[in-house]
Design an enzyme around this catalytic site. Structure first.
Site, PDB file in Angstrom:
ATOM      1  N   ASN A 101       6.654   7.378 -18.763  1.00 41.45           N
ATOM      2  CA  ASN A 101       5.310   7.192 -18.218  1.00 41.45           C
ATOM      3  C   ASN A 101       5.116   8.167 -17.052  1.00 41.45           C
ATOM      4  O   ASN A 101       5.742   8.013 -16.009  1.00 41.45           O
ATOM      5  CB  ASN A 101       5.166   5.736 -17.752  1.00 41.45           C
ATOM      6  CG  ASN A 101       3.806   5.438 -17.163  1.00 41.45           C
ATOM      7  OD1 ASN A 101       2.999   6.335 -16.930  1.00 41.45           O
ATOM      8  ND2 ASN A 101       3.548   4.164 -16.898  1.00 41.45           N
TER       9      ASN A 101
ATOM     10  N   CYS B  67      -2.500   5.074 -13.299  1.00 43.13           N
ATOM     11  CA  CYS B  67      -2.374   5.705 -14.617  1.00 43.13           C
ATOM     12  C   CYS B  67      -3.721   5.954 -15.284  1.00 43.13           C
ATOM     13  O   CYS B  67      -3.799   6.665 -16.288  1.00 43.13           O
ATOM     14  CB  CYS B  67      -1.495   4.846 -15.516  1.00 43.13           C
ATOM     15  SG  CYS B  67       0.130   4.530 -14.814  1.00 43.13           S
TER      16      CYS B  67
ATOM     17  N   HIS C 248      -2.938   5.971 -22.920  1.00 43.02           N
ATOM     18  CA  HIS C 248      -1.994   6.189 -21.829  1.00 43.02           C
ATOM     19  C   HIS C 248      -0.596   5.857 -22.341  1.00 43.02           C
ATOM     20  O   HIS C 248      -0.400   4.847 -23.033  1.00 43.02           O
ATOM     21  CB  HIS C 248      -2.364   5.301 -20.637  1.00 43.02           C
ATOM     22  CG  HIS C 248      -1.294   5.248 -19.606  1.00 43.02           C
ATOM     23  ND1 HIS C 248      -0.720   6.377 -19.068  1.00 43.02           N
ATOM     24  CD2 HIS C 248      -0.650   4.189 -19.018  1.00 43.02           C
ATOM     25  CE1 HIS C 248       0.211   6.022 -18.206  1.00 43.02           C
ATOM     26  NE2 HIS C 248       0.276   4.706 -18.161  1.00 43.02           N
TER      27      HIS C 248
HETATM   28  N1  COA Z   1      18.086  -2.354 -18.981  1.00 41.74           N
HETATM   29  C1  COA Z   1      18.663  -3.484 -19.425  1.00 41.74           C
HETATM   30  N2  COA Z   1      18.151  -4.714 -19.205  1.00 41.74           N
HETATM   31  C2  COA Z   1      17.003  -4.774 -18.511  1.00 41.74           C
HETATM   32  C3  COA Z   1      16.347  -3.636 -18.010  1.00 41.74           C
HETATM   33  C4  COA Z   1      16.943  -2.398 -18.268  1.00 41.74           C
HETATM   34  N3  COA Z   1      16.392  -1.235 -17.856  1.00 41.74           N
HETATM   35  N4  COA Z   1      15.232  -4.028 -17.360  1.00 41.74           N
HETATM   36  C5  COA Z   1      15.184  -5.370 -17.445  1.00 41.74           C
HETATM   37  N5  COA Z   1      16.247  -5.812 -18.133  1.00 41.74           N
HETATM   38  C6  COA Z   1      16.599  -7.183 -18.456  1.00 41.74           C
HETATM   39  C7  COA Z   1      15.980  -8.198 -17.531  1.00 41.74           C
HETATM   40  O1  COA Z   1      16.742  -8.349 -16.376  1.00 41.74           O
HETATM   41  C8  COA Z   1      15.957  -9.433 -18.408  1.00 41.74           C
HETATM   42  O2  COA Z   1      17.230  -9.997 -18.373  1.00 41.74           O
HETATM   43  P1  COA Z   1      17.406 -11.611 -18.371  1.00 41.74           P
HETATM   44  O3  COA Z   1      16.793 -12.063 -19.662  1.00 41.74           O
HETATM   45  O4  COA Z   1      18.863 -11.777 -18.279  1.00 41.74           O
HETATM   46  O5  COA Z   1      16.657 -12.084 -17.171  1.00 41.74           O
HETATM   47  C9  COA Z   1      15.737  -8.880 -19.811  1.00 41.74           C
HETATM   48  O6  COA Z   1      16.065  -7.486 -19.741  1.00 41.74           O
HETATM   49  C10 COA Z   1      14.307  -9.007 -20.298  1.00 41.74           C
HETATM   50  O7  COA Z   1      13.424  -8.567 -19.275  1.00 41.74           O
HETATM   51  P2  COA Z   1      11.889  -8.632 -19.457  1.00 41.74           P
HETATM   52  O8  COA Z   1      11.210  -8.192 -18.204  1.00 41.74           O
HETATM   53  O9  COA Z   1      11.503  -9.951 -20.041  1.00 41.74           O
HETATM   54  O10 COA Z   1      11.681  -7.536 -20.614  1.00 41.74           O
HETATM   55  P3  COA Z   1      10.376  -7.130 -21.349  1.00 41.74           P
HETATM   56  O11 COA Z   1      10.553  -7.244 -22.800  1.00 41.74           O
HETATM   57  O12 COA Z   1       9.135  -7.730 -20.742  1.00 41.74           O
HETATM   58  O13 COA Z   1      10.317  -5.567 -21.044  1.00 41.74           O
HETATM   59  C11 COA Z   1       9.170  -3.994 -19.640  1.00 41.74           C
HETATM   60  C12 COA Z   1      10.207  -5.116 -19.712  1.00 41.74           C
HETATM   61  C13 COA Z   1       9.072  -3.512 -18.211  1.00 41.74           C
HETATM   62  C14 COA Z   1       9.659  -2.851 -20.531  1.00 41.74           C
HETATM   63  C15 COA Z   1       7.812  -4.517 -20.178  1.00 41.74           C
HETATM   64  O14 COA Z   1       7.478  -5.730 -19.544  1.00 41.74           O
HETATM   65  C16 COA Z   1       6.732  -3.535 -19.960  1.00 41.74           C
HETATM   66  O15 COA Z   1       6.716  -2.484 -20.557  1.00 41.74           O
HETATM   67  N6  COA Z   1       5.725  -3.865 -19.115  1.00 41.74           N
HETATM   68  C17 COA Z   1       4.664  -2.970 -18.821  1.00 41.74           C
HETATM   69  C18 COA Z   1       5.154  -1.935 -17.879  1.00 41.74           C
HETATM   70  C19 COA Z   1       4.251  -0.757 -17.773  1.00 41.74           C
HETATM   71  O16 COA Z   1       4.029  -0.117 -18.764  1.00 41.74           O
HETATM   72  N7  COA Z   1       3.738  -0.472 -16.583  1.00 41.74           N
HETATM   73  C20 COA Z   1       2.911   0.615 -16.335  1.00 41.74           C
HETATM   74  C21 COA Z   1       1.539   0.331 -16.873  1.00 41.74           C
HETATM   75  S1  COA Z   1       0.460   1.612 -16.437  1.00 41.74           S
END
Ligand code: COA
Length: 329
Positions: free
Chosen positions: A286, A115, A256
């Protein structure tokens, strides 16, 4: 060779026709519009048609940028494409774009920096122009992330979209210089928190391992989140400091576009008012290397980029890679 200034002469963007909403995704994985919007800020994303490749998206954006810059494709001496989703592992997407533009003289290649790709290739092209080696460069961030998303994995597939953005950089005639500074970095020790593990030499995809899904993008979301906020904020602060500027001197920040919570946290850390921070992740998801140039084009079209406008671009991606650069239009 004679050192010369660099300016942004044109911008372009392209997103595939098909729009997929969060509700559409909720029909194929266990998710909801509410979860996706609250955790990421994403409402919808564009998805390329079958047979519509990364180079096709890139060329659409490139044509618009060339028209905006009033430069014929034939006059380009340098074409760089940033992508993590090349049309094929080899030959490089830069050359494929060159061929589709009917350019026969440019040096053309692609860069894989996730990215951060667009700010990396901006830096590369600006440096190559500043050195006096080239006068007209086309840089394109283009991705077909739908081709590497695992559509059975709700933790990743809801985050990404397809699209392309392009810019034309040209040498300036006099002392004028629109590239004010940069701060780039990388740490390969964290390569496995955001990557596609299979398909290269370390883990070839075979008939036996195909169903294990190593060909898809994988991510440790929370680790990426924290590293992204810190790396982007530090990089942005460093580039401002090195240029002797503060956020008050900056007209627009283009971060980004991965997640609106990351964007807001970075904005807070660098102390920039919300109205200076451009956000369009709600409409594209993204698109990796394409997010910043798509945003740049939208800002130009909205009339927010005038002569003298100072823009801070800051990105983070797999590799890990990160970078910030300052331009004056
Ligand atoms: N829909 C519903 N539930 C979802 C889900 C979805 N699409 N994806 C994950 N979950 C669930 C998980 O299974 C978890 O359930 P649990 O508590 O029963 O285990 C719960 O939601 C929380 O998951 P978690 O990973 O802790 O959520 P989060 O608040 O960290 O958000 C992201 C997840 C991916 C949105 C976040 O971590 C993020 O944005 N990370 C950076 C990703 C990114 O931008 N990458 C590219 C960078 S260039």
């Amino acid at each position: 060779m004679k050192f010369q200034g660099v300016k942004l002469s044109g911008t372009g963007a392209y997103a595939p026709e098909k729009v997929v909403t969060n509700d559409d995704l909720a029909k194929i994985v266990d998710t909801s519009d509410e979860w996706i919007q609250t955790r990421t800020g994403i409402r919808e994303r564009h998805i390329a048609a079958e047979g519509e490749n990364t180079s096709d998206l890139a060329v659409e954006a490139a044509r618009e940028a060339l028209e905006d810059a009033n430069i014929a494709a034939q006059d380009l001496e340098l074409i760089i494409v940033a992508t993590l989703t090349p049309d094929k592992p080899f030959a490089n997407t830069g050359s494929l774009v060159q061929a589709k533009l009917d350019n026969t003289k440019a040096m053309a290649f692609s860069v894989e920096a996730g990215c951060t790709g667009f700010v990396y290739i901006y830096e590369i092209a600006a440096g190559m122009i500043a050195s006096g080696l080239y006068k007209n460069a086309l840089i394109v961030g283009a991705e077909k992330l739908s081709s590497v998303a695992n559509w059975e994995d709700r933790t990743t597939c809801v985050l990404f979209g397809d699209g392309a953005g392009a810019a034309v950089l040209t040498a300036t005639a006099g002392e004028e210089n629109g590239y004010l500074g940069s701060n780039m970095g990388s740490d390969g020790n964290y390569s496995d928190i955001l990557h596609i593990p299979g398909g290269g030499t370390s883990l070839p995809i075979t008939v036996e391992n195909y169903h294990e899904g190593h060909q898809f993008l994988q991510m440790k979301g929370q680790e990426v989140f924290k590293l992204a906020v810190n790396a982007m904020a530090n990089s942005a602060k460093s580039v401002l400091e090195e240029a002797g500027l503060t956020v008050d001197d900056i007209d627009i920040v283009i971060p980004h576009q991965a997640n609106v919570r990351i964007i807001n946290a970075v904005g807070k850390k660098i102390g920039v008012p919300e109205d200076k921070v451009y956000i369009n992740v709600d409409r594209y998801g993204n698109t990796s290397a394409a997010t910043i140039p798509i945003a740049l084009r939208e800002l130009v079209e909205a009339g927010r980029v005038q002569k003298g406008t100072k823009i801070l671009m800051v990105a983070f991606g797999g590799g890990l890679t990160w970078g910030a650069s300052l331009i004056e239009c």
